[in-house]
Motif scaffolding. Sequence first.
Motif, short mmCIF file in Angstrom:
data_model
loop_
_atom_site.label_atom_id
_atom_site.label_comp_id
_atom_site.label_asym_id
_atom_site.label_seq_id
_atom_site.Cartn_x
_atom_site.Cartn_y
_atom_site.Cartn_z
N ALA A 156 25.01 -13.00 -0.11
CA ALA A 156 25.48 -13.00 1.27
C ALA A 156 26.23 -11.70 1.59
CB ALA A 156 26.38 -14.20 1.53
N ALA A 157 27.04 -11.23 0.66
CA ALA A 157 27.79 -9.99 0.90
C ALA A 157 26.86 -8.79 0.97
CB ALA A 157 28.82 -9.79 -0.21
N LEU A 158 25.81 -8.79 0.17
CA LEU A 158 24.84 -7.70 0.22
C LEU A 158 24.08 -7.73 1.53
CD1 LEU A 158 23.47 -5.36 -1.26
CD2 LEU A 158 21.87 -7.01 -2.22
N GLN B 145 26.90 -2.09 -6.29
CA GLN B 145 27.93 -3.09 -6.55
C GLN B 145 27.30 -4.46 -6.78
OE1 GLN B 145 30.09 -2.43 -2.92
NE2 GLN B 145 31.74 -1.34 -3.97
N ALA B 146 26.33 -4.80 -5.95
CA ALA B 146 25.67 -6.09 -6.10
C ALA B 146 24.91 -6.16 -7.42
CB ALA B 146 24.71 -6.34 -4.93
N ILE C 177 27.32 -15.79 -3.24
CA ILE C 177 28.26 -14.98 -2.45
C ILE C 177 27.86 -13.50 -2.50
CG2 ILE C 177 30.65 -14.16 -2.36
CD1 ILE C 177 31.48 -17.01 -3.23
N THR C 178 27.41 -13.06 -3.66
CA THR C 178 26.95 -11.67 -3.79
C THR C 178 25.75 -11.41 -2.89
OG1 THR C 178 27.73 -11.61 -6.07
CG2 THR C 178 26.14 -9.93 -5.43
N ALA D 152 28.66 -5.94 3.14
CA ALA D 152 29.98 -5.80 2.53
C ALA D 152 29.92 -5.15 1.15
CB ALA D 152 30.65 -7.16 2.43
N LEU D 153 28.75 -5.22 0.51
CA LEU D 153 28.57 -4.61 -0.81
C LEU D 153 27.42 -3.62 -0.76
CD1 LEU D 153 28.75 -7.66 -3.27
CD2 LEU D 153 30.50 -5.96 -2.89
N GLY E 211 25.14 -8.98 4.34
CA GLY E 211 26.07 -8.67 5.42
C GLY E 211 26.57 -7.25 5.41
#
Length: 78
Positions: free
Chosen positions: A19-21, A30-31, A16-17, A25-26, A23
Amino acid sequence: MNPKPLCIASIVVLAITDAALAGGALSAGQAAGIVLISGPLAAWSFTMTDWWDGPTKMSLPERQLQARDEKQKSTLEL
């Protein structure tokens, strides 16, 4: 304690991290913070499962002694 759920959960957090990076979102910081915590946790919990047959299960000298003992038992039984 069963380490398998912990291992799976840590790997899911890493996915998830990622994917968020990707995308946006992070941020990279943070990642990195998440990966620094969940990465070693995933690795450690994986080594505690029966999925991994490594040195924490039985050290190499113990394995060699066990293999030697089993070989001696099988030759004695013949």
